[in-house]
Design an enzyme around this catalytic site. Sequence first.
Site, mmCIF file in Angstrom:
data_model
loop_
_atom_site.group_PDB
_atom_site.id
_atom_site.type_symbol
_atom_site.label_atom_id
_atom_site.label_comp_id
_atom_site.label_asym_id
_atom_site.label_seq_id
_atom_site.Cartn_x
_atom_site.Cartn_y
_atom_site.Cartn_z
ATOM 1 N N HIS A 41 -53.096 -14.891 13.188
ATOM 2 C CA HIS A 41 -51.845 -14.812 12.425
ATOM 3 C C HIS A 41 -50.733 -14.099 13.183
ATOM 4 O O HIS A 41 -49.559 -14.232 12.831
ATOM 5 C CB HIS A 41 -52.085 -14.147 11.060
ATOM 6 C CG HIS A 41 -52.183 -12.664 11.081
ATOM 7 N ND1 HIS A 41 -53.386 -11.985 10.976
ATOM 8 C CD2 HIS A 41 -51.232 -11.700 11.173
ATOM 9 C CE1 HIS A 41 -53.156 -10.675 10.999
ATOM 10 N NE2 HIS A 41 -51.859 -10.480 11.116
ATOM 11 N N ASP A 58 -59.575 -15.831 11.400
ATOM 12 C CA ASP A 58 -58.316 -15.271 11.907
ATOM 13 C C ASP A 58 -58.534 -14.641 13.283
ATOM 14 O O ASP A 58 -58.625 -13.422 13.432
ATOM 15 C CB ASP A 58 -57.793 -14.229 10.914
ATOM 16 C CG ASP A 58 -56.405 -13.716 11.274
ATOM 17 O OD1 ASP A 58 -55.752 -14.336 12.135
ATOM 18 O OD2 ASP A 58 -55.979 -12.701 10.683
ATOM 19 N N SER A 70 -52.585 -5.250 13.181
ATOM 20 C CA SER A 70 -53.194 -6.576 13.190
ATOM 21 C C SER A 70 -53.560 -7.019 14.597
ATOM 22 O O SER A 70 -52.819 -6.779 15.557
ATOM 23 C CB SER A 70 -52.228 -7.608 12.589
ATOM 24 O OG SER A 70 -52.145 -7.479 11.203
#
Length: 277
Positions: free
Chosen positions: A92, A138, A230
């Site tokens: 992402h 992901d 992230s």
Amino acid sequence: MKVPIFVCVVFAVTAVCADWAEDAWQANQLIPEAARVLALKHSKRMIGLEKIIGGHKVDVKNFPYQLSLRSNGNHICGASVISRNWALTAAHCLYPGRDIATITVRAGSSGRLSGGQIYNVTQIVFHPQYDSTMFDNDVALLKVAVAFSGPNVAPVLLVPEGYEPVEGVRSMVSGWGRTLTDLNLPTMLHAVDIPIVGRTTCTRSWGEDLVTANMICAGQEGRDSCNGDSGGPLVSGGRQIGVVSWGSTDCGGPLPAVYTHLGRVGVRTFIRRFSGV
């Protein structure tokens, strides 16, 4: 990823609107929409919570695999060195695609703004089954033009295929995640020790539809990953077991953070196919 320059981001119950550049926006906490609604129901005031929640500054020499993933010279996510020419991050962070000419990683530095070495990324490979709605699978691979080398730069071992984390086992997550009381990212690397949260407990918190078999959960109240972390590594026993994926907008709150599960067959097969690791 093309997004409006003017955005309004909600951190739990506090709305913060700013005329941010695209790269600063990308460092915001991303979360499946269904999970966002649930997280808001559990939100609390966030006075005093910041960065890698409950963590402390660390020296990159103890985290030589840690990378800052950058676009146009700005930190957007974390990543990790897994071999001489390959790094691992969350899909992402770059999906559905940025101009690869703008993508680099900084290695070997505790500082986000200077030091270490900058490496140009020449290839980005997304997991073929990445679901951008649910954040399933992901994970993405980054190939660099010149092999990783130099002081404080070394690959992290990945857990073997079939590995399953045990509830309560301690793990370490690191990164330059955004503070919650200050929209600026911290300049120095931080890390925090957190426990693995069992699947039963995690699905009880988030729901079985949101936490797939390709995810693991970790964290406790007051100790968590957060915005800007992230793509960074979750490490236990000297091996990377997860990739920071998504979590509550109320970082450090009652809901555990969710990480891509590196022990899953489909995830490890993907990594091995391209990187050989």
